[in-house]
Write a protein that holds these residues in place. Structure first.
Motif, PDB file in Angstrom:
ATOM      1  N   CYS A   1       0.848  -1.181   0.000  1.00 13.47           N
ATOM      2  CA  CYS A   1       0.000   0.000   0.000  1.00 13.47           C
ATOM      3  C   CYS A   1       0.889   1.238   0.000  1.00 13.47           C
ATOM      4  N   THR A   2       0.392   2.302  -0.587  1.00 19.12           N
ATOM      5  CA  THR A   2       1.137   3.552  -0.682  1.00 19.12           C
ATOM      6  C   THR A   2       0.325   4.666  -0.051  1.00 19.12           C
ATOM      7  N   LEU A   3       0.967   5.446   0.801  1.00 15.46           N
ATOM      8  CA  LEU A   3       0.275   6.535   1.493  1.00 15.46           C
ATOM      9  C   LEU A   3       0.933   7.866   1.144  1.00 15.46           C
ATOM     10  N   ASP A   4       0.120   8.849   0.788  1.00 17.01           N
ATOM     11  CA  ASP A   4       0.597  10.212   0.597  1.00 17.01           C
ATOM     12  C   ASP A   4       0.543  10.925   1.937  1.00 17.01           C
ATOM     13  N   LEU A   5       1.706  11.229   2.494  1.00 16.72           N
ATOM     14  CA  LEU A   5       1.757  11.879   3.798  1.00 16.72           C
ATOM     15  C   LEU A   5       1.401  13.353   3.691  1.00 16.72           C
ATOM     16  N   ASP A   6       1.726  13.956   2.571  1.00 14.74           N
ATOM     17  CA  ASP A   6       1.364  15.344   2.272  1.00 14.74           C
ATOM     18  C   ASP A   6       1.552  15.535   0.772  1.00 14.74           C
ATOM     19  N   HIS A   7       1.635  16.776   0.313  1.00 15.36           N
ATOM     20  CA  HIS A   7       1.798  17.043  -1.116  1.00 15.36           C
ATOM     21  C   HIS A   7       3.227  16.794  -1.586  1.00 15.36           C
ATOM     22  N   HIS A   8       4.129  16.462  -0.661  1.00 16.76           N
ATOM     23  CA  HIS A   8       5.534  16.310  -1.022  1.00 16.76           C
ATOM     24  C   HIS A   8       6.065  14.898  -0.837  1.00 16.76           C
ATOM     25  N   THR A   9       5.435  14.114   0.024  1.00 18.08           N
ATOM     26  CA  THR A   9       6.039  12.853   0.467  1.00 18.08           C
ATOM     27  C   THR A   9       5.066  11.690   0.328  1.00 18.08           C
ATOM     28  N   THR A  10       5.569  10.606  -0.238  1.00 17.60           N
ATOM     29  CA  THR A  10       4.826   9.361  -0.379  1.00 17.60           C
ATOM     30  C   THR A  10       5.647   8.228   0.226  1.00 17.60           C
ATOM     31  N   ILE A  11       5.004   7.380   1.013  1.00 21.90           N
ATOM     32  CA  ILE A  11       5.711   6.245   1.618  1.00 21.90           C
ATOM     33  C   ILE A  11       4.975   4.944   1.300  1.00 21.90           C
TER      34      ILE A  11
ATOM     35  N   GLY B   1      12.834   1.790  -2.687  1.00 21.35           N
ATOM     36  CA  GLY B   1      11.593   1.225  -3.187  1.00 21.35           C
ATOM     37  C   GLY B   1      10.716   2.287  -3.811  1.00 21.35           C
ATOM     38  N   LYS B   2       9.467   2.368  -3.347  1.00 28.89           N
ATOM     39  CA  LYS B   2       8.502   3.308  -3.916  1.00 28.89           C
ATOM     40  C   LYS B   2       8.245   4.513  -3.016  1.00 28.89           C
ATOM     41  N   SER B   3       9.110   4.742  -2.047  1.00 31.30           N
ATOM     42  CA  SER B   3       8.939   5.887  -1.138  1.00 31.30           C
ATOM     43  C   SER B   3       9.792   7.053  -1.626  1.00 31.30           C
ATOM     44  N   TYR B   4       9.206   8.248  -1.587  1.00 34.04           N
ATOM     45  CA  TYR B   4       9.892   9.398  -2.185  1.00 34.04           C
ATOM     46  C   TYR B   4       9.375  10.690  -1.571  1.00 34.04           C
ATOM     47  N   THR B   5      10.220  11.719  -1.601  1.00 36.73           N
ATOM     48  CA  THR B   5       9.799  13.056  -1.186  1.00 36.73           C
ATOM     49  C   THR B   5      10.484  14.105  -2.053  1.00 36.73           C
ATOM     50  N   THR B   6       9.843  15.243  -2.212  1.00 36.83           N
ATOM     51  CA  THR B   6      10.476  16.391  -2.874  1.00 36.83           C
ATOM     52  C   THR B   6      11.077  17.341  -1.854  1.00 36.83           C
ATOM     53  N   ARG B   7      10.895  17.029  -0.575  1.00 33.08           N
ATOM     54  CA  ARG B   7      11.482  17.866   0.471  1.00 33.08           C
ATOM     55  C   ARG B   7      12.996  17.663   0.500  1.00 33.08           C
ATOM     56  N   LYS B   8      13.704  18.579   1.148  1.00 34.87           N
ATOM     57  CA  LYS B   8      15.163  18.546   1.186  1.00 34.87           C
ATOM     58  C   LYS B   8      15.720  17.838   2.418  1.00 34.87           C
ATOM     59  N   GLU B   9      14.843  17.412   3.330  1.00 33.36           N
ATOM     60  CA  GLU B   9      15.310  16.742   4.544  1.00 33.36           C
ATOM     61  C   GLU B   9      15.968  15.400   4.213  1.00 33.36           C
ATOM     62  N   ARG B  10      17.107  15.141   4.856  1.00 32.76           N
ATOM     63  CA  ARG B  10      17.821  13.880   4.656  1.00 32.76           C
ATOM     64  C   ARG B  10      18.168  13.226   5.996  1.00 32.76           C
TER      65      ARG B  10
ATOM     66  N   THR C   1      18.264   3.666  -8.194  1.00 28.29           N
ATOM     67  CA  THR C   1      17.143   4.603  -8.212  1.00 28.29           C
ATOM     68  C   THR C   1      17.354   5.676  -7.158  1.00 28.29           C
ATOM     69  N   TYR C   2      16.926   6.899  -7.446  1.00 29.40           N
ATOM     70  CA  TYR C   2      17.112   8.039  -6.534  1.00 29.40           C
ATOM     71  C   TYR C   2      18.576   8.125  -6.098  1.00 29.40           C
ATOM     72  N   LEU C   3      19.473   8.031  -7.069  1.00 28.82           N
ATOM     73  CA  LEU C   3      20.901   7.944  -6.771  1.00 28.82           C
ATOM     74  C   LEU C   3      21.410   9.166  -6.009  1.00 28.82           C
ATOM     75  N   LYS C   4      21.100  10.343  -6.503  1.00 27.49           N
ATOM     76  CA  LYS C   4      21.588  11.567  -5.868  1.00 27.49           C
ATOM     77  C   LYS C   4      21.085  11.669  -4.429  1.00 27.49           C
ATOM     78  N   GLU C   5      19.817  11.348  -4.231  1.00 31.06           N
ATOM     79  CA  GLU C   5      19.225  11.459  -2.902  1.00 31.06           C
ATOM     80  C   GLU C   5      19.836  10.442  -1.925  1.00 31.06           C
ATOM     81  N   LYS C   6      20.116   9.221  -2.413  1.00 30.19           N
ATOM     82  CA  LYS C   6      20.745   8.223  -1.550  1.00 30.19           C
ATOM     83  C   LYS C   6      22.156   8.657  -1.169  1.00 30.19           C
TER      84      LYS C   6
END
Length: 336
Positions: free
Chosen positions: A63-73, A124-133, A249-254
């Motif tokens: 299952c995929t949940l949108d936590l807000d307009h920026h983040t999906t887990i 996996g399929k979790s992603y955010t456009t926020r800058k927090e790391r 996947t998401y190489l720069k972010e990792k």
């Protein structure tokens, strides 16, 4: 039991590698379609689908949940939650998404727990456009996802990098997290200890944790595994498929996650946890040697217990899954 599992695994790995090599040789004689610059992935998607079936047979659904307009887990969560079972969250480390790291845990643990298995952000399929790391942000996302799934209390089992996230989760949300299990994690390491360990390993941590070619993956696996190399017989074609599909996947972010983990930020004082905590370590761990386990136990005090698995490296969840699963059940369910 685990010795038999290793023998069977090595035998199957050898035969699978032979089949993959023969299949690759047959395909090499076929002309490539004009739209493809190289053959499309064949083997890793098949294995990934098999692991997905294993999760589904363990009463888990994606299952995929949108936590807000920026983040999906993304989570694997119980298809049918049993209220007579406690909730257990499995938090993975580097080296692929949650499925690949917990394939030896879900069948056994699902018999005793309602399992919740998230992909951390940028895995996996979790992603955010926020800058927090930060690990705090990862912990917050996991908890918000759990709340979205109706979870109000749980215990937690975390591996390696996931141990940093799980520790912060237990610290930030003590009202939710009941018990903590951490496997082979460098929580509490000082900057000097990190530098010394990296010098011993002799590799750039970004290249090590995010391999780009089969040789890099072999180095990572050999460093993490003591008893056997699960990719020992695998041809480079298969390893490159795994790298391209799972690790890149998401190489720069990792890469940014690794840099944050090694920054001075994570050297700050780690507070004591209120929860009972079980630390599990392989005595042959070369990523986070056993001394880090003793150090973390001393830091946590009498509420922490350290269990050492003999002849096991960093990836005890893969090398000694029966022992790991038994320790988790005994600790959380308070069995003798």
């Amino acid at each position: 039991m685990e010795t038999l599992r290793l023998c069977i695994h090595n035998l199957l790995s050898f035969h699978l590698s032979v089949i993959i090599t023969l299949f690759q040789w047959l395909l090499s004689g076929l002309p490539l379609l004009p739209t493809f610059k190289r053959p499309f992935p064949l083997f890793v998607p098949f294995i990934d689908a098999y692991i997905s079936l294993l999760f589904r047979f363990s009463n888990l659904s994606p299952c995929t949940l949108d936590l807000d307009h920026h983040t999906t887990i993304h989570f694997w969560a119980p298809s049918h939650r049993r209220f007579n079972k406690p909730n257990l969250v499995l938090i993975h480390g580097y080296g692929g998404d949650a499925k690949w790291q917990f394939m030896y845990q879900v069948k056994s643990l699902a018999k005793s727990f309602n399992l919740y298995v998230p992909d951390l952000i940028f895995f996996g399929k979790s992603y955010t456009t926020r800058k927090e790391r930060s690990e705090e942000f990862q912990a917050k996302c996991v908890v918000e996802g759990l709340k979205g799934l109706g979870v109000t209390s749980c215990s937690m089992f975390a591996i390696s990098y996931g141990g940093f996230v799980g520790y912060r989760m237990a610290e930030m949300y003590p009202e939710m997290v009941e018990k903590v299990v951490i496997l082979s994690s460098g929580v509490g390491c000082t900057k000097e200890q990190k530098e010394q360990q990296l010098n011993k390993i002799g590799r750039d941590p970004v290249e090590l944790l995010i391999p780009a070619k089969p040789e890099d993956l072999h180095v990572l696996v050999n460093l993490s595994i003591y008893k056997y190399n699960p990719f020992r017989w695998a041809p480079d074609y298969f390893l490159q498929e795994f790298i391209d599909m799972i690790s890149r996947t998401y190489l720069k972010e990792k890469q940014e996650l690794v840099h944050h983990l090694l920054s001075d930020h994570t050297d700050c004082k780690w507070p004591l946890l209120n929860q009972e905590t079980l630390l599990i370590w392989g005595d042959k761990d070369r990523v986070f040697p056993l001394m880090f386990g003793h150090q973390l136990q001393r830091h946590l005090g009498p509420r922490a217990k350290l269990e050492i698995i003999k002849n096991t490296g960093h990836a005890a969840n893969i090398e000694s899954p029966d022992s790991v699963n038994a320790l988790i059940k005994a600790f959380i369910l308070q069995q003798s």
